[in-house]
Design an enzyme around this catalytic site. Structure first.
Site, PDB file in Angstrom:
ATOM      1  CD  GLU A  68       8.085  -0.262   7.380  1.00 42.90           C
ATOM      2  OE1 GLU A  68       6.912  -0.905   7.100  1.00 42.90           O
ATOM      3  OE2 GLU A  68       8.156   0.904   7.022  1.00 42.90           O
TER       4      GLU A  68
ATOM      5  CD  GLU B 208       0.864  -1.389   8.142  1.00 43.81           C
ATOM      6  OE1 GLU B 208       0.393  -0.817   9.286  1.00 43.81           O
ATOM      7  OE2 GLU B 208       1.093  -1.152   7.035  1.00 43.81           O
TER       8      GLU B 208
ATOM      9  CG  ASP C 139      -0.564  -0.020   2.533  1.00 45.07           C
ATOM     10  OD1 ASP C 139       0.891  -0.001   2.510  1.00 45.07           O
ATOM     11  OD2 ASP C 139      -1.238   0.053   3.735  1.00 45.07           O
ATOM     12  CB  SER C 140       4.613   1.758  -0.043  1.00 45.83           C
ATOM     13  OG  SER C 140       4.716   0.621  -0.669  1.00 45.83           O
TER      14      SER C 140
ATOM     15  CG  ASP D  89       0.345  -3.918   2.218  1.00 49.89           C
ATOM     16  OD1 ASP D  89       0.261  -4.753   3.361  1.00 49.89           O
ATOM     17  OD2 ASP D  89       1.146  -3.023   2.334  1.00 49.89           O
TER      18      ASP D  89
ATOM     19  CE  LYS E 240       2.999  -5.625   3.956  1.00 51.61           C
ATOM     20  NZ  LYS E 240       2.601  -4.607   4.753  1.00 51.61           N
TER      21      LYS E 240
END
Ligand code: KIV
Length: 295
Positions: free
Chosen positions: A187, A120, A49-50, A88, A118
């Site tokens: 991270e 978080e 999602d970056s 993500d 993915k």
């Protein structure tokens, strides 16, 4: 009649089996073109999602939508044939409940056809990760610095400097692994903590700004090739400076257009062959499917 051979994609099971072995090579990809270029060199492509910051110019990843992720995920699947592709889940698409998470992750698995998703989160997401993995959705965890939570955790600073924070992140990593994640991104954590997490959990740790102690590494591809941002974070190594190359090429093109040096007769349709300049002896003709290249 022989059956055409198909390339076998790396699976999440292959990735899990790399724990403690040859480091797992991962990069982000958001487009088919990038996926084509990276596919031969990586084990895993993350549609991160970056992309909200890198492609769309957003300040953080919070505004990224599931529709954006699905569109980019499909492009990366079309451009790759070997890598394990993971997508993500964007902010707001999985945190509300395990049912919401399953519904949105199932949509991704069906529409994108990727190997997994993915998420978080640490201990607070363990129940959701268990719910998903028990129902057939492979999950890559993400602990330490969690960009979707920057508004409450205090920006993009490194994590695990205090004993208290390090203990909490280690507990997160253990919870995510115990819940069934096939691997986890770690991270922005300090080296001793990255090492401890990697030594403690049974699944591979994929580090970004988390030291060589991890079982694998990931970077944002645009950071790696110098295409994103003036500021280079400490954990990024630039392997190319493509931003400068593109800017230089655009400046040369602009000068050529203004001076009427481009296009030349060799770029024109309908110009008699004898009027065209002779081709240079060593230049190979480039195939350009889908575009008219005959005069
Ligand atoms: O969104 C992303 O690209 C990521 C990686 C940097 C791990 O989460």
């Amino acid at each position: 009649m022989s059956t055409p051979t198909r390339t076998r994609r790396t699976t999440v099971i292959d990735i899990t089996a790399r724990k403690g072995g040859e480091p797992v090579v991962c990069l982000t990809a958001y487009t088919a073109l990038t996926a084509v270029l990276l596919d031969d060199h990586v084990d895993l492509l993350l549609v991160g999602d970056s992309l909200g910051m890198v492609l769309y110019g957003l300040d953080d990843t919070l505004a990224v939508t599931l529709d954006m992720m699905v569109a980019h995920g499909c492009a990366v699947m079309r451009g790759s044939e070997k890598a394990c592709v993971i997508l993500d889940m964007p902010f707001g698409s999985y945190q509300e409940s395990r049912e919401q998470a399953f519904r949105n992750c199932a949509r991704v698995m069906k529409e994108v056809g990727c190997a997994g998703v993915k998420l978080e989160g640490g201990a607070e997401m363990a129940e959701t990760i268990r719910f998903l993995t028990e129902r057939g959705i492979p999950v890559l965890g993400h602990v330490g610095l969690k960009p979707q939570s920057v508004n409450i955790t205090g920006g993009f600073r490194s994590r695990g400097k205090s004993d208290r924070e390090a203990t909490a992140i280690l507990a997160d990593a253990v919870a995510v692994a115990d819940a069934g994640a096939f691997a986890m991104v770690v991270e922005g954590t300090v080296e001793p903590l990255s090492r401890e997490i990697t030594e403690t959990v049974a699944v591979p740790t994929i580090g970004i700004g988390a030291s060589p102690a991890c079982d694998g590494q990931i970077l944002v591809t645009e950071d790696l090739v110098g295409l994103f941002g003036q500021f280079k974070p400490k954990f990024v190594k630039r392997y190319a400076e493509m931003g400068g190359m593109i800017s230089k090429a655009a400046a040369t093109y602009a000068r050529d257009v203004k001076a009427r040096r481009f296009p030349g007769l060799e770029h024109c349709f309908g110009v008699p062959a004898k009027a065209k300049p002779k081709p240079k002896p060593k230049t190979k003709p480039t195939a350009n499917p889908g575009r008219p290249d005959k005069g």
